[in-house]
Design a protein around this motif. Sequence first.
Motif, mmCIF file in Angstrom:
data_model
loop_
_atom_site.group_PDB
_atom_site.id
_atom_site.type_symbol
_atom_site.label_atom_id
_atom_site.label_comp_id
_atom_site.label_asym_id
_atom_site.label_seq_id
_atom_site.Cartn_x
_atom_site.Cartn_y
_atom_site.Cartn_z
ATOM 1 N N HIS A 94 0.836 -1.209 0.000
ATOM 2 C CA HIS A 94 0.000 0.000 0.000
ATOM 3 C C HIS A 94 0.869 1.256 0.000
ATOM 4 O O HIS A 94 0.582 2.225 -0.718
ATOM 5 C CB HIS A 94 -0.912 -0.015 1.222
ATOM 6 C CG HIS A 94 -1.954 1.057 1.192
ATOM 7 N ND1 HIS A 94 -3.059 0.992 0.368
ATOM 8 C CD2 HIS A 94 -2.057 2.245 1.863
ATOM 9 C CE1 HIS A 94 -3.789 2.081 0.536
ATOM 10 N NE2 HIS A 94 -3.209 2.856 1.431
ATOM 11 N N LEU A 95 1.919 1.236 0.805
ATOM 12 C CA LEU A 95 2.808 2.398 0.876
ATOM 13 C C LEU A 95 3.494 2.654 -0.467
ATOM 14 O O LEU A 95 3.603 3.806 -0.920
ATOM 15 C CB LEU A 95 3.854 2.168 1.973
ATOM 16 C CG LEU A 95 4.801 3.325 2.283
ATOM 17 C CD1 LEU A 95 4.018 4.567 2.690
ATOM 18 C CD2 LEU A 95 5.768 2.921 3.385
ATOM 19 N N ILE A 96 3.952 1.574 -1.108
ATOM 20 C CA ILE A 96 4.588 1.712 -2.426
ATOM 21 C C ILE A 96 3.619 2.344 -3.423
ATOM 22 O O ILE A 96 3.989 3.204 -4.228
ATOM 23 C CB ILE A 96 5.064 0.326 -2.928
ATOM 24 C CG1 ILE A 96 6.240 -0.167 -2.080
ATOM 25 C CG2 ILE A 96 5.458 0.380 -4.403
ATOM 26 C CD1 ILE A 96 6.557 -1.635 -2.266
ATOM 27 N N LYS A 97 2.359 1.933 -3.334
ATOM 28 C CA LYS A 97 1.342 2.431 -4.280
ATOM 29 C C LYS A 97 0.993 3.893 -4.022
ATOM 30 O O LYS A 97 1.045 4.714 -4.944
ATOM 31 C CB LYS A 97 0.088 1.559 -4.158
ATOM 32 C CG LYS A 97 -1.049 1.987 -5.054
ATOM 33 C CD LYS A 97 -2.263 1.081 -4.833
ATOM 34 C CE LYS A 97 -3.452 1.559 -5.652
ATOM 35 N NZ LYS A 97 -4.649 0.713 -5.393
ATOM 36 N N VAL A 98 0.643 4.221 -2.781
ATOM 37 C CA VAL A 98 0.144 5.578 -2.519
ATOM 38 C C VAL A 98 1.271 6.615 -2.551
ATOM 39 O O VAL A 98 1.019 7.793 -2.832
ATOM 40 C CB VAL A 98 -0.616 5.653 -1.178
ATOM 41 C CG1 VAL A 98 -1.811 4.718 -1.179
ATOM 42 C CG2 VAL A 98 0.292 5.371 0.011
ATOM 43 N N ALA A 99 2.501 6.183 -2.239
ATOM 44 C CA ALA A 99 3.626 7.124 -2.263
ATOM 45 C C ALA A 99 4.328 7.119 -3.618
ATOM 46 O O ALA A 99 5.308 7.849 -3.813
ATOM 47 C CB ALA A 99 4.624 6.771 -1.155
ATOM 48 N N ASP A 100 3.846 6.263 -4.538
ATOM 49 C CA ASP A 100 4.410 6.166 -5.886
ATOM 50 C C ASP A 100 5.919 5.897 -5.836
ATOM 51 O O ASP A 100 6.702 6.552 -6.526
ATOM 52 C CB ASP A 100 4.131 7.455 -6.669
ATOM 53 C CG ASP A 100 4.386 7.274 -8.165
ATOM 54 O OD1 ASP A 100 4.286 6.130 -8.653
ATOM 55 O OD2 ASP A 100 4.713 8.269 -8.847
ATOM 56 N N LEU A 101 6.299 4.935 -5.001
ATOM 57 C CA LEU A 101 7.715 4.561 -4.918
ATOM 58 C C LEU A 101 8.101 3.750 -6.157
ATOM 59 O O LEU A 101 7.291 3.003 -6.701
ATOM 60 C CB LEU A 101 7.979 3.738 -3.657
ATOM 61 C CG LEU A 101 7.571 4.384 -2.328
ATOM 62 C CD1 LEU A 101 7.957 3.481 -1.148
ATOM 63 C CD2 LEU A 101 8.193 5.767 -2.158
ATOM 64 N N LYS A 102 9.332 3.877 -6.578
ATOM 65 C CA LYS A 102 9.819 3.188 -7.774
ATOM 66 C C LYS A 102 10.762 2.049 -7.387
ATOM 67 O O LYS A 102 11.441 2.106 -6.364
ATOM 68 C CB LYS A 102 10.570 4.172 -8.686
ATOM 69 C CG LYS A 102 9.768 5.414 -9.051
ATOM 70 C CD LYS A 102 8.480 5.087 -9.776
ATOM 71 C CE LYS A 102 7.728 6.363 -10.182
ATOM 72 N NZ LYS A 102 6.389 6.055 -10.752
ATOM 73 N N GLU A 103 10.817 1.037 -8.257
ATOM 74 C CA GLU A 103 11.766 -0.047 -8.014
ATOM 75 C C GLU A 103 13.172 0.469 -8.263
ATOM 76 O O GLU A 103 13.472 0.980 -9.346
ATOM 77 C CB GLU A 103 11.461 -1.238 -8.932
ATOM 78 C CG GLU A 103 12.323 -2.452 -8.612
ATOM 79 C CD GLU A 103 11.891 -3.694 -9.373
ATOM 80 O OE1 GLU A 103 10.699 -3.791 -9.725
ATOM 81 O OE2 GLU A 103 12.751 -4.566 -9.604
ATOM 82 N N VAL A 104 14.034 0.350 -7.249
ATOM 83 C CA VAL A 104 15.387 0.917 -7.345
ATOM 84 C C VAL A 104 16.463 -0.121 -7.067
ATOM 85 O O VAL A 104 17.648 0.231 -6.930
ATOM 86 C CB VAL A 104 15.556 2.106 -6.380
ATOM 87 C CG1 VAL A 104 14.615 3.242 -6.743
ATOM 88 C CG2 VAL A 104 15.341 1.679 -4.923
ATOM 89 N N GLY A 105 16.078 -1.394 -6.990
ATOM 90 C CA GLY A 105 17.092 -2.408 -6.760
ATOM 91 C C GLY A 105 16.490 -3.783 -6.543
ATOM 92 O O GLY A 105 15.269 -3.954 -6.524
ATOM 93 N N LYS A 106 17.378 -4.746 -6.408
ATOM 94 C CA LYS A 106 16.941 -6.138 -6.206
ATOM 95 C C LYS A 106 17.949 -6.829 -5.302
ATOM 96 O O LYS A 106 19.105 -6.392 -5.161
ATOM 97 C CB LYS A 106 16.847 -6.858 -7.545
ATOM 98 C CG LYS A 106 18.165 -6.868 -8.320
ATOM 99 C CD LYS A 106 17.978 -7.385 -9.730
ATOM 100 C CE LYS A 106 19.312 -7.321 -10.489
ATOM 101 N NZ LYS A 106 19.179 -7.733 -11.896
ATOM 102 N N ILE A 107 17.493 -7.909 -4.694
ATOM 103 C CA ILE A 107 18.348 -8.680 -3.796
ATOM 104 C C ILE A 107 18.211 -10.145 -4.174
ATOM 105 O O ILE A 107 17.100 -10.651 -4.343
ATOM 106 C CB ILE A 107 17.950 -8.465 -2.321
ATOM 107 C CG1 ILE A 107 17.985 -6.967 -1.971
ATOM 108 C CG2 ILE A 107 18.874 -9.252 -1.403
ATOM 109 C CD1 ILE A 107 17.551 -6.650 -0.553
ATOM 110 N N ASP A 108 19.352 -10.829 -4.297
ATOM 111 C CA ASP A 108 19.304 -12.222 -4.709
ATOM 112 C C ASP A 108 20.367 -13.011 -3.948
ATOM 113 O O ASP A 108 21.333 -12.444 -3.419
ATOM 114 C CB ASP A 108 19.547 -12.347 -6.218
ATOM 115 C CG ASP A 108 19.117 -13.702 -6.759
ATOM 116 O OD1 ASP A 108 18.455 -14.460 -6.008
ATOM 117 O OD2 ASP A 108 19.450 -14.015 -7.907
#
Length: 240
Positions: free
Chosen positions: A34-48
């Motif tokens: 929900h926070l990612i959606k309403v704050a319009d956060l962008k994907e800035v990385g990945k972890i593997d």
Amino acid sequence: MSVEIVETAPEVKNPILILAVPGAGLVSIIAADHLIKVADLKEVGKIDSPLFPPVIGVKDGVAMHTVRIYGGKGLYVVKAEVPLPIDPLLKLTISVLDWIARKRPKLAIVMGGVPEDDRIKVEKPQVMAVFSSEEAKSLAKGMGGELMKEGYLSGYAAFFLREASRRGVPAAALMVQSFAAYPDPGAAAEVLKAIEPVLGFDVDISQLEAESETIRLKLKELMAKTVQTAKEAPTPAYIG
């Protein structure tokens, strides 16, 4: 085996970190989504890591990592899409805290649900807050939730706070009453209300509150049908 963190955007200095992993009521994941959606956060990385289960996400036919980093508004949200076995989960946590410590974060936050047997009767789940240090408590001034006065905190949240403290990272654990086996958007909404003051921007939780009421009504209906079915079922008898 190592955990690899790859950033795909310029780093944020002195950020707030939120680490979300699946748990009771999926509180952390629902709140993070929900926070990612309403704050319009962008994907800035990945972890593997080779330690992670052999599972990938798929979007439009393209494979995606199951642990991703979102950023914006002075905030990082690290979210694991799938449950991780305990050893990979602890190694992920250590790697994320090592990574965020180099950015001198304002605060690192972990959220989680605490299963409540009578959750269906609880309209406003209680949020409990525990901090890694007096400094962290001071830095999070204004954060909601009831301060845990004394006792013990165990499990993943305790591990997170202990490892954050070792690295000098001010951290907080927010634990909320939740369903154990059902997604709990109402509990997620209460957690987001609690952290809103330290985020520095408003978080609209009206959608989560509406979803929470829908789930509560469905569970009440299911419970009523279950009770009625049990009353109508033949009484078990012993035949010798």
